[in-house]
Design a protein around this motif. Structure first.
Motif, short mmCIF file in Angstrom:
data_model
loop_
_atom_site.label_atom_id
_atom_site.label_comp_id
_atom_site.label_asym_id
_atom_site.label_seq_id
_atom_site.Cartn_x
_atom_site.Cartn_y
_atom_site.Cartn_z
N ALA A 147 -17.47 27.80 -15.89
CA ALA A 147 -16.24 28.08 -15.17
C ALA A 147 -16.57 28.64 -13.79
O ALA A 147 -17.40 29.53 -13.66
CB ALA A 147 -15.40 29.08 -15.96
N ALA A 203 -6.27 26.68 -11.56
CA ALA A 203 -6.85 25.94 -12.67
C ALA A 203 -7.39 24.59 -12.22
O ALA A 203 -8.38 24.10 -12.76
CB ALA A 203 -5.82 25.76 -13.77
N SER A 204 -6.72 23.96 -11.25
CA SER A 204 -7.16 22.61 -10.87
C SER A 204 -8.13 22.63 -9.69
O SER A 204 -8.60 21.59 -9.26
CB SER A 204 -5.94 21.75 -10.54
OG SER A 204 -5.15 22.40 -9.58
N ASP A 217 -11.33 23.44 -9.08
CA ASP A 217 -12.67 22.86 -9.16
C ASP A 217 -12.65 21.35 -9.33
O ASP A 217 -13.63 20.67 -9.04
CB ASP A 217 -13.43 23.49 -10.34
CG ASP A 217 -13.81 24.92 -10.03
OD1 ASP A 217 -13.95 25.23 -8.83
OD2 ASP A 217 -13.94 25.71 -10.98
N GLU A 218 -11.56 20.85 -9.83
CA GLU A 218 -11.48 19.44 -10.15
C GLU A 218 -11.20 18.61 -8.90
O GLU A 218 -11.48 17.41 -8.86
CB GLU A 218 -10.34 19.26 -11.16
CG GLU A 218 -10.31 17.95 -11.87
CD GLU A 218 -9.13 17.93 -12.84
OE1 GLU A 218 -9.30 17.44 -13.95
OE2 GLU A 218 -8.06 18.46 -12.49
N GLY A 275 -6.04 19.36 -14.49
CA GLY A 275 -5.05 20.07 -13.67
C GLY A 275 -3.68 19.41 -13.77
O GLY A 275 -2.69 20.05 -14.16
N LEU A 301 -7.98 31.37 -16.00
CA LEU A 301 -8.12 31.69 -17.42
C LEU A 301 -7.75 33.14 -17.69
O LEU A 301 -7.06 33.43 -18.67
CB LEU A 301 -9.56 31.46 -17.86
CG LEU A 301 -9.86 30.09 -18.42
CD1 LEU A 301 -11.33 29.97 -18.72
CD2 LEU A 301 -9.05 29.87 -19.68
N GLN A 334 -11.07 22.20 -18.41
CA GLN A 334 -11.48 22.01 -17.02
C GLN A 334 -12.80 22.72 -16.75
O GLN A 334 -13.70 22.16 -16.14
CB GLN A 334 -10.36 22.54 -16.11
CG GLN A 334 -10.70 22.62 -14.67
CD GLN A 334 -11.18 21.28 -14.15
OE1 GLN A 334 -10.70 20.24 -14.58
NE2 GLN A 334 -12.16 21.31 -13.28
N ALA A 335 -12.92 23.94 -17.25
CA ALA A 335 -14.15 24.70 -17.00
C ALA A 335 -15.35 24.03 -17.67
O ALA A 335 -16.47 24.11 -17.16
CB ALA A 335 -13.99 26.12 -17.52
N ALA A 340 -7.21 24.76 -18.88
CA ALA A 340 -8.16 25.40 -17.98
C ALA A 340 -9.52 25.53 -18.64
O ALA A 340 -10.56 25.40 -17.98
CB ALA A 340 -7.65 26.78 -17.55
N THR A 374 -12.43 30.34 -9.47
CA THR A 374 -10.99 30.08 -9.59
C THR A 374 -10.62 29.79 -11.04
O THR A 374 -9.57 30.23 -11.51
CB THR A 374 -10.60 28.88 -8.71
OG1 THR A 374 -11.50 27.82 -9.01
CG2 THR A 374 -10.68 29.23 -7.27
N GLY A 375 -11.48 29.04 -11.72
CA GLY A 375 -11.22 28.75 -13.13
C GLY A 375 -11.14 30.03 -13.93
O GLY A 375 -10.26 30.20 -14.78
#
Lengths: 513, 549
Positions: A467, A96-97, A99-100, A243, A475, A362-363, A359, A470-471
């Motif tokens: 997204a 979930a984290s 991409d960040e 994240g 998810l 995040q996306a 998540a 990985t996101g």
């Protein structure tokens, strides 16, 4: 004596999964210092998780020869549960984290995540106050690092400092409470403490026990964001990235509730319920804590116009629901339905829906635009139908609508609360059930508002975010768990029930040296 | 196909249809898919229900003393969803997927599938925007509606009961009128708040039974049987326990079902939701969803808590129902908006249903059951007609219209016909139900309730029902022709087309058939109604004994 020595020697073997995680963390820390890179260290980190999971699943430790009052770790079904939840949760949080994370900090973040997962596993295994405290610190310290890592802007720094100070404070409270328990019983072994309680050696000092319990509840209350120890949550979640916020919403609650279950002696090697028998005020305290936690959490969430703050208060409310299980557990004749198993089930459900909600945020976020205001989500159903549907599913699950994990969890908690048989207590807990039902309805108000914003309004400023792989995986995992636990919960119910039962009844203590 | 497979098929077909409609590219494709899906579903339901009805009629009219005093559904299907821990050696209890058919649900199942067809037809041109989504939600609504009626597990009932909220929330919220968001939210939150409290009641009765018998079960027939066994044993200490348990459970269940019906103080969500909902939503809301409340009372609340239903249910709910009947009728009379008028008429008519059920005697319960089906047909029909009128002139205000019978002849004929059915003209369906409810209300035997008073309120209600509906007819359809302002360059407004006739004619035929020949409904439900009546009679005897002492 031989049995005791053998038991002590077995500690390293019992802690094997955590050893795998921490060794991997060392590799990632060291390697990351020389060669930064997200893909390679993320992969190593995943390997570590998989390795630890394999050790957990295929290397069960035989406890039958161990002496509970000596053993430092106790790898019973509850520990098994905690480890699996921590590792699976760790993988989802990593995805979930992903991409960040900036390229350069990824290795450190991943390594911290590994250590923290190990900490959760150790909380599940701890059979010593000292081990328990160290395990909880093993969760807190990497969290400070993860909150400080981005160092972007004042809100992030404020969040990190706030969390740091309050966390230290709560650890101090916890340690203080532990010292009382040690002072009263003369031992730090949790099984031995419960045994001392059971033998009524300490009934002369109920005041000290109560004071110690109070400090322990305060210290752990911070981790599960129980009111009045919840103040940090909204500010910290809002100030930090998605994240770390997801992590903070989930991991400390797992650790906190498992620690509660262990320390209260609801399951584990010691005699069940002894601590409660000494301090009758304890269930009353938990009753009040549950009632105010869910009420304050829900009422304050109504006023939030920031999704992350709303999720923070909703987390407070969900902790309140789980506290129902803790409060009622001593009075349950049938501890397999409701009570502790229901908490363990709800933790998974809560993790799936909350991590999933973060998540989604995040996306939707990009480097230049962090999505967190309610209005940012306006018309999401048209611009991002898939993400909107996922978020709506998580929100419906938080409301507790059927066919979602939230319903299966709340249902079991309600069954527990209504299952007491003694007349006086059942009266008390019927009221608690009614408070919980009213709270569920209040909760529906603000979750539904967000669904309304996504589906019934048109987009003001379309969001650019998409997204990544990985996101999507994170998810998919959260959606999968939310639906699976809601539609056909049988398998998970069996798993949590097995974990929540007192695995080693009192007579095992007979072989004590 | 066995009936069990057909039950599953009727639950799955709408969902599959919804999934296909959701991914279809155009509104046109989606509505075609929706039509096929609802027709297939209706065919499957007919295939399921029609052979079962003779079976139901053939049953012995009253359960003998040797049989358990409880519902005995036919063609049941069950499997475990959420198992509970049990003591070693005992069978593991579980929350089950437990469905079946009996006299109480068979007609409501048919009504649900039947009303889905006009719901699709009336949306044909009315829904342009986001059509694929609309038909997906519409179809998705059919599954939980049918599921509630099929369910014989108390928690499964709740699961379907709550699931109906989601599709209708989106239907009202996205395709509704100007205040759609408020309406959708209010509808959702009111029902959910009541529902969660009802859930406590459903869990509570299971736990109460478990604490006394050691058996943990969520199956409604088994729960009723166990409660009856204990109540009939009549041990005084147990009676105190059961009395308290019944009170709490009954009040909790009432909280949930009264909102759904809706009864007087908690009815406020209904007019708003009805007015704002798209026509298909109104039709299903009035036609099917309101029945979930009365059905819940009949299926769960009354048989599980007969003593509480007699002691607290009859006085409380009959009073609320009476207030609702008169208040709903007066509100309907005061409305300028035709749709709001029909919505308030629902409050009034559902009051009749509740009154019939809580008369707790054979005539009343039969009348209540019939009225559920009748109200579904006639009010569903009224909402269809109002929707068709609105589609033509884009106004629902009564003062905007006059003498529309001259312009829209066929529509007016249907309107008059359905109004007659709604007010209970002899020969049409409303009459039988209302008369049975009246008879039930007269002969009510419960503490604190006077049969004569109830019957007079019913009479006043029937009279008021005629008054507001005929006043509306007079003002809208008769008198000098005055069309609302509309685009004069467009071709003149046409009368009903073939599609609209297809939606209305089956309803009209059903109104006539049920008016002339309601016997199949009464016969097929006889055993189940008698079971409930026998349970209530037992409660009456117990109350008399207590009073005698």
């Amino acid at each position: 004596m031989d049995a005791s020595i053998a038991t002590l020697q077995s500690a390293f073997r019992q802690g094997a999964p955590e050893a795998v995680l921490i060794l991997t963390a060392f590799v990632v820390f060291l390697g990351g210092a020389f060669r930064p890179g997200k893909l390679v260290w993320g992969f190593v980190c995943l390997l570590g998780f998989v390795g630890a999971l394999l050790v957990v699943l295929w290397h069960p430790f035989d406890l039958s020869k161990c002496v509970p009052t000596v053993s430092v770790l106790w790898t019973d079904p509850l520990c098994h549960y905690t480890r699996i939840v921590a590792i699976v949760g760790g993988v989802v949080l990593l995805l979930a984290s992903w991409d960040e994370l900036p390229h350069t900090q990824a290795a450190d973040y991943f390594a911290c995540l590994l250590i923290l997962t190990a900490g959760v596993g150790l909380v599940g295994a701890a059979n010593e106050l000292v081990t328990m405290f160290l395990a909880l610190e093993l969760i807190s310290i990497p969290t400070y690092v993860m909150l400080y890592l981005p160092r972007t802007g004042r809100p992030a720094q404020e969040a990190a400092v706030k969390y740091f100070l309050l966390s230290i404070f709560s650890s101090a409270l916890l340690l203080f409470g532990f010292s009382y328990l040690y002072g009263v019983t003369g031992t730090t072994n949790i099984a031995a403490i419960h045994e001392a309680f059971a033998r009524r050696e300490v009934t002369m000092l109920p005041g000290l026990v109560m004071a110690g319990s109070l400090f322990v509840v305060a210290g752990l209350g911070f981790r599960i964001t129980a009111v009045p120890f919840h103040f940090y949550a909204p500010d910290v979640y809002q100030g930090t990235g998605n994240g770390p916020a997801a992590l903070l919403a989930f991991i400390p609650k797992v650790a906190g509730f498992v620690a509660f279950i262990r320390l209260l002696g609801f399951t584990g090697p010691g005699p069940v319920l002894s601590a409660i028998e000494v301090g009758v005020e304890m269930p009353l305290l938990l009753w009040i804590l549950a009632a105010i936690t869910m009420t304050i959490g829900n009422v304050l969430a109504v006023w939030q116009d920031d999704v992350k703050r709303m999720l923070a208060y909703s987390g407070v409310a969900h902790s309140g629901y789980m506290l129902l299980g803790l409060a009622v557990n001593p009075y349950l004749a049938d501890k397999a339905n409701g009570g502790v198993p229901a908490i363990l089930f709800y933790l998974i459900a809560y993790g799936a829906m909350t991590v999933g909600a973060f998540a989604v945020l995040q996306a939707l976020s990009t480097d230049n635009r962090a999505v967190s205001r309610n209005d940012d989500l306006a018309g999401l159903a048209e611009t991002h139908p898939g993400l909107a549907m996922a978020l709506a599913l998580f929100l419906f699950s938080m409301i507790g609508l059927p066919l979602t994990a939230g319903f299966a969890g709340k249902f079991q908690l309600f069954v527990g609360v209504l299952s007491t048989t003694a007349p006086a207590e059942s009266q008390m807990f019927r009221w608690l059930a009614l408070i919980a039902a009213v709270n569920a309805a209040i909760g529906a108000f603000y979750y539904l508002r967000l669904i309304g914003i996504m589906y019934l309004r048109t987009a003001i400023r379309p969001l650019p975010g998409r997204a990544g792989l990985t996101g999507v995986l994170a998810l998919a995992a959260c959606v999968g768990f939310t639906v699976w636990l809601g539609v056909y919960p049988a398998a998970v119910v069996k798993f949590t029930r097995n974990a929540g039962q007192a695995a080693y009844p009192v007579h095992h203590l007979a072989g004590r040296p | 196909m066995t009936p069990q497979m057909l039950i599953l098929a009727t639950l799955i077909v709408p969902l599959v249809g919804a999934a296909i409609a959701a991914v279809s590219r155009s509104t046109k494709a989606a509505r075609g898919i929706a039509l096929v899906a609802v027709l297939v579903n209706l065919a499957l339901t007919a295939w399921l229900v029609l052979p079962v009805i003779p079976e139901l009629i053939a049953r012995a009219p009253v359960p003998t003393d040797a049989e358990p005093l409880s519902f005995s559904p036919l063609h049941t299907l069950k499997f475990d969803l959420l198992p509970f821990a049990s003591e070693p050696g005992k069978p593991s209890p579980a929350l089950q997927f437990y469905v079946g058919l009996d006299g109480l649900n068979v007609w409501l199942v048919l009504l649900t599938s039947f009303l889905m067809v006009p719901a699709v037809l009336v949306s044909w041109t009315a829904i342009e925007d986001r059509g694929a989504e609309f038909y997906a939600w519409l179809l998705a609504l059919a599954m939980p509606m049918l599921g509630v009626f099929y369910a014989f597990d108390s928690i499964l009932f709740y699961v379907f009961f709550e699931l109906t909220l989601v599709p209708l929330y989106f239907m009202i919220g996205i395709w509704g009128g100007p205040m759609r968001r408020d309406a959708a939210r209010k509808f959702f939150l009111f029902t959910l708040a009541g529902g969660v409290i009802a859930l406590l009641g459903l869990i509570g009765i299971t736990i109460a039974v478990r604490n006394r018998t050691g058996e943990l079960t969520f199956a409604i027939p088994r729960l009723i049987e166990l409660v009856q066994q204990h109540l009939r044993a009549g041990d005084p200490t147990t009676m105190a326990y059961w009395k308290q348990a019944q009170w709490l459970v009954f009040l909790a269940l009432t909280a949930g079902f009264a909102v759904k019906v809706p009864l007087f103080p908690v009815h406020t969500w209904l007019p708003l939701a009805h007015v704002e909902a798209p026509t298909a939503g109104s039709v299903l809301l009035a036609g099917v969803l309101l029945k979930l409340g009365t059905y819940g009372f009949l299926r769960i609340a009354i048989p599980l808590c007969p003593d509480a239903a007699l002691a607290v249910g009859a006085p409380l709910l009959c009073t609320l129902a009476c207030i609702g009947i008169v208040y709903g009728a007066l509100c309907a009379f005061a409305q300028q908006d035709v749709k709001k008028l029909v919505a308030y008429s629902s409050v009034s008519h559902m009051g009749f249903c509740v009154l019939g059920l809580f008369a707790l005697n054979s005539a009343g319960i039969n009348g209540g059951l019939l009225q559920m089906v009748n109200h579904g047909l006639s009010t569903g029909g009224l909402f269809l007609l109002v929707g068709m009128l609105y589609e033509r002139y884009h106004t629902r205000m009564i003062p905007d219209y006059s003498g529309m019978a001259a312009r829209l002849k066929v529509l007016s004929v249907f309107m008059v016909f359905i109004c007659l059915s709604s007010v209970g003209m002899p020969g049409l369906n409303g009459f039988v139900g209302e008369m049975l409810i009246l008879a039930g209300a007269w002969s009510v035997q419960a503490p604190g309730v006077s049969g004569a008073w109830l019957a007079s309120v019913v009479c006043v209600g029937i009279f008021l029902g005629g008054w507001y509906l005929f006043t509306m007819l007079k003002r809208v359809f008769f008198g000098p022709l005055h069309e609302p302002h509309h685009d004069h360059h467009a071709p003149p407004v046409a009368d009903l087309n073939a599609r609209e006739l297809c939606a209305l004619v089956p309803i009209a035929i059903a109104c006539i058939v049920l008016g002339l020949w309601p016997q199949p409904i009464i016969d097929s439900a006889r055993r189940d109604v008698n079971t409930v009546v026998k349970i209530c009679d037992g409660a009456r005897d117990r109350a008399a004994v207590v009073k005698g002492e």
